[in-house]
Write a protein that holds these residues in place. Structure first.
Motif, PDB file in Angstrom:
ATOM      1  N   LEU A 181     -18.241  64.766  26.936  1.00 37.79           N
ATOM      2  CA  LEU A 181     -19.413  65.617  26.734  1.00 37.79           C
ATOM      3  C   LEU A 181     -20.720  64.827  26.746  1.00 37.79           C
ATOM      4  O   LEU A 181     -21.763  65.359  27.112  1.00 37.79           O
ATOM      5  CB  LEU A 181     -19.284  66.386  25.408  1.00 37.79           C
ATOM      6  CG  LEU A 181     -18.233  67.493  25.387  1.00 37.79           C
ATOM      7  CD1 LEU A 181     -18.048  68.035  23.983  1.00 37.79           C
ATOM      8  CD2 LEU A 181     -18.609  68.623  26.334  1.00 37.79           C
ATOM      9  N   SER A 182     -20.642  63.556  26.378  1.00 38.64           N
ATOM     10  CA  SER A 182     -21.900  62.794  26.337  1.00 38.64           C
ATOM     11  C   SER A 182     -22.231  62.179  27.699  1.00 38.64           C
ATOM     12  O   SER A 182     -23.384  61.892  27.986  1.00 38.64           O
ATOM     13  CB  SER A 182     -21.827  61.705  25.266  1.00 38.64           C
ATOM     14  OG  SER A 182     -20.831  60.779  25.623  1.00 38.64           O
ATOM     15  N   GLY A 183     -21.204  62.004  28.548  1.00 41.70           N
ATOM     16  CA  GLY A 183     -21.451  61.302  29.804  1.00 41.70           C
ATOM     17  C   GLY A 183     -21.600  62.185  31.034  1.00 41.70           C
ATOM     18  O   GLY A 183     -21.952  61.709  32.109  1.00 41.70           O
TER      19      GLY A 183
ATOM     20  N   GLU B  60     -15.508  63.696  23.141  1.00 40.56           N
ATOM     21  CA  GLU B  60     -16.907  63.378  22.832  1.00 40.56           C
ATOM     22  C   GLU B  60     -17.529  62.550  23.949  1.00 40.56           C
ATOM     23  O   GLU B  60     -18.676  62.769  24.341  1.00 40.56           O
ATOM     24  CB  GLU B  60     -16.996  62.655  21.481  1.00 40.56           C
ATOM     25  CG  GLU B  60     -16.850  63.644  20.329  1.00 40.56           C
ATOM     26  CD  GLU B  60     -16.617  62.981  18.969  1.00 40.56           C
ATOM     27  OE1 GLU B  60     -16.781  63.675  17.960  1.00 40.56           O
ATOM     28  OE2 GLU B  60     -16.262  61.784  18.928  1.00 40.56           O
ATOM     29  N   LYS B  61     -16.743  61.595  24.503  1.00 35.88           N
ATOM     30  CA  LYS B  61     -17.228  60.765  25.619  1.00 35.88           C
ATOM     31  C   LYS B  61     -17.507  61.647  26.838  1.00 35.88           C
ATOM     32  O   LYS B  61     -18.524  61.509  27.514  1.00 35.88           O
ATOM     33  CB  LYS B  61     -16.169  59.719  25.995  1.00 35.88           C
ATOM     34  CG  LYS B  61     -16.294  58.424  25.218  1.00 35.88           C
ATOM     35  CD  LYS B  61     -15.289  57.430  25.759  1.00 35.88           C
ATOM     36  CE  LYS B  61     -14.871  56.481  24.655  1.00 35.88           C
ATOM     37  NZ  LYS B  61     -13.639  55.772  24.939  1.00 35.88           N
TER      38      LYS B  61
ATOM     39  N   ASN C 255     -25.886  73.332  22.200  1.00 39.46           N
ATOM     40  CA  ASN C 255     -25.330  72.455  21.151  1.00 39.46           C
ATOM     41  C   ASN C 255     -23.857  72.769  20.957  1.00 39.46           C
ATOM     42  O   ASN C 255     -23.488  73.920  20.754  1.00 39.46           O
ATOM     43  CB  ASN C 255     -26.074  72.682  19.828  1.00 39.46           C
ATOM     44  CG  ASN C 255     -27.534  72.328  19.966  1.00 39.46           C
ATOM     45  OD1 ASN C 255     -27.886  71.356  20.634  1.00 39.46           O
ATOM     46  ND2 ASN C 255     -28.396  73.127  19.354  1.00 39.46           N
TER      47      ASN C 255
END
Lengths: 159, 124
Positions: free
Chosen positions: A136-138, A133-134, A43
């Motif tokens: 880390l999410s992709g 954030e993008k 996390n």
């Protein structure tokens, strides 16, 4: 026999461990900050202060570091022990994460496993919070967090 | 008293170097933010020594080193780097750099690197 993706994961873990080892040395020996522990973490808590560098060559990846405010200010005081004007201090603090990652990632290259110990490192890039954030999410990533008496430094290998 | 020019794209590193060099008794005569700026400034101030970052945008420190050395053979340039990567440092030494300082910068590392170029500076 290990698959290509399995081999890449092993390399990435090894690169992360080299980065963490360098960061711990930097914090303890150069910044006089007591390191409590470093732990694997899935996390990621987005922090206000962060920076990233890209590595290219035999493997392409990004190293991202997120730093707690108190730890950043402690490091800043070691770099600039004298008082500066409020505007100068603000400018320097904004630039501090770039310098931290530049030092940690730069010094860690020589500890990367062969033949990845000769990668080319980009200058630190100022990415926006949204872009981070993008990112880390992709994309797949692995990370470890170094906890110190002054807050934490989170290192993430993306790619 | 040596006159020193600092070349680094990072504001915080330029400030750190300036403070530490002045504390060691040196004079900072010029500061440049890129290799390109360093090349044009060098001729104006002709410093006794240059501290040159390696990784910079526009023109990196090794390219700037080559251009300065081409016009000023006696220029004394010390590279400042965070890279444990020996290839870049060796490239700089091959092209005439007088040494290097590995970040993080300390007064001891600075003093040692400068005094290797100017042994008499130990008396300052």
């Amino acid at each position: 026999m290990q698959s290509i993706s399995g081999m890449q994961n092993t390399v990435k873990k090894s690169i992360l461990n080299s980065t963490i080892e360098t960061a711990v040395h930097f914090l303890e020996n150069d910044m006089n900050v007591k390191v409590l522990e470093s732990i694997e973490s899935k996390n990621i808590e987005i922090k206000e202060h962060f920076s990233a560098v890209n590595f290219s060559g035999k493997i392409d990846l990004t190293t991202l570091c997120l730093i707690d405010e108190e730890l950043l200010k402690t490091i800043y005081k070691v770099f600039i022990p004298h008082s500066l004007s409020a505007s100068e201090t603000k400018e320097m603090l904004e630039e501090m994460p770039n310098e931290v990652i530049n030092i940690i990632a730069g010094l860690s290259i020589s500890k990367f496993p062969k033949p990845y110990d000769n990668l080319t490192m980009s200058p630190p890039s100022t990415i926006s919070k949204e872009d981070m954030e993008k990112l880390l999410s992709g994309t797949a990533y692995i990370s470890k967090e170094i906890q110190t008496e002054k807050g934490s430094l989170h290192c993430i290998i993306i790619g | 008293m040596l006159n020193i020019m600092i070349v680094d794209d990072s504001t915080i590193i330029r400030k750190t170097l300036q403070m530490k060099l002045e504390e060691l008794g040196f004079t900072v005569v010029a500061q440049a933010k890129s290799g390109k700026e360093a090349v044009s400034l060098y001729g104006e101030v002709v410093p006794d020594l240059v501290t040159m970052d390696i990784t910079m945008p526009i023109m990196n420190g090794i390219e700037a080193l080559k251009l300065i050395k081409k016009s000023y053979k006696d220029a004394k340039i010390i590279m400042v780097t965070s890279h444990g990567e020996e290839r870049l440092v060796m490239d700089a030494i091959t092209h005439g750099a007088k040494g290097y300082i590995l970040k993080p910068i300390t007064e001891e590392k600075l003093s040692e690197a400068i005094c290797r170029v100017y042994p008499e500076c130990k008396t300052q």
